[in-house]
Design a protein around this motif. Structure first.
Motif, PDB file in Angstrom:
ATOM      1  N   UNK A  51       5.809  -2.810  -1.802  1.00  0.00           N
ATOM      2  CA  UNK A  51       4.720  -1.756  -1.705  1.00  0.00           C
ATOM      3  C   UNK A  51       4.617  -0.687  -2.830  1.00  0.00           C
ATOM      4  N   UNK A  52       5.657  -0.086  -2.849  1.00  0.00           N
ATOM      5  CA  UNK A  52       5.893   1.201  -3.836  1.00  0.00           C
ATOM      6  C   UNK A  52       5.427   0.664  -5.006  1.00  0.00           C
ATOM      7  N   UNK A  74      -1.824  -7.068   0.850  1.00  0.00           N
ATOM      8  CA  UNK A  74      -0.756  -6.398   1.412  1.00  0.00           C
ATOM      9  C   UNK A  74      -0.155  -6.654   2.732  1.00  0.00           C
ATOM     10  N   UNK A  75       0.937  -6.146   3.293  1.00  0.00           N
ATOM     11  CA  UNK A  75       1.279  -6.558   4.525  1.00  0.00           C
ATOM     12  C   UNK A  75       0.529  -5.504   5.647  1.00  0.00           C
ATOM     13  N   UNK A  76      -0.100  -4.521   5.271  1.00  0.00           N
ATOM     14  CA  UNK A  76      -0.825  -3.531   5.874  1.00  0.00           C
ATOM     15  C   UNK A  76      -2.148  -4.127   6.453  1.00  0.00           C
ATOM     16  N   UNK A  82      -6.428 -10.541   5.324  1.00  0.00           N
ATOM     17  CA  UNK A  82      -5.375 -11.400   4.696  1.00  0.00           C
ATOM     18  C   UNK A  82      -6.196 -12.767   4.400  1.00  0.00           C
ATOM     19  N   UNK A  83      -6.664 -13.382   5.482  1.00  0.00           N
ATOM     20  CA  UNK A  83      -6.981 -14.781   5.282  1.00  0.00           C
ATOM     21  C   UNK A  83      -8.295 -14.764   4.206  1.00  0.00           C
ATOM     22  N   UNK A  97      -3.800  -9.037  -6.511  1.00  0.00           N
ATOM     23  CA  UNK A  97      -2.301  -8.038  -6.696  1.00  0.00           C
ATOM     24  C   UNK A  97      -1.988  -8.256  -5.074  1.00  0.00           C
ATOM     25  N   UNK A  98      -0.371  -8.384  -5.281  1.00  0.00           N
ATOM     26  CA  UNK A  98       0.334  -8.684  -3.943  1.00  0.00           C
ATOM     27  C   UNK A  98       1.659  -8.246  -4.062  1.00  0.00           C
TER      28      UNK A  98
END
Length: 103
Positions: A51-52, A74-76, A82-83, A97-98
């Motif tokens: 993430x950084x 992202x995980x957030x 996300x889907x 972008x992931x």
């Protein structure tokens, strides 16, 4: 349905080493823009190690050059978000972008 137009890009020019973070982000942006141009109109997914690093890129001027057809994965994000991003990732001209966790 006719003949398939599927074409797999086998790492393009191969391994590239950039000497600065700015050069690194510039290279990524150039590659994305080349693949999403009107002639090719391919979808692009870019994975950052964490993430950084992803945040450094999205805070840069290079990220803003990519236009409006971009999404962050992202995980957030919650499950529904996300889907949605995953379902759009293969759309023509879409930039996703992931982080590496999804790669």
């Amino acid at each position: 349905y006719g003949e398939s137009n599927f074409e797999f890009d086998r790492a393009g020019e191969g391994i590239r080493i950039d000497t600065s973070k700015s050069d690194y982000f510039h290279s990524i942006t150039d590659q994305i823009q080349t693949l999403t141009k009107k002639e090719k109109k391919r979808s692009v997914i870019v994975f950052f190690e964490n993430n950084a690093r992803l945040k450094e890129f999205t805070d840069s001027s290079f990220y803003r050059k990519l236009g409006r057809n971009k999404k962050l994965l992202t995980e957030n994000l919650n499950a529904g978000e996300k889907e949605f991003v995953i379902s759009k990732a293969a759309t023509t001209g879409q930039i996703t972008i992931s982080t590496a966790i999804f790669g």
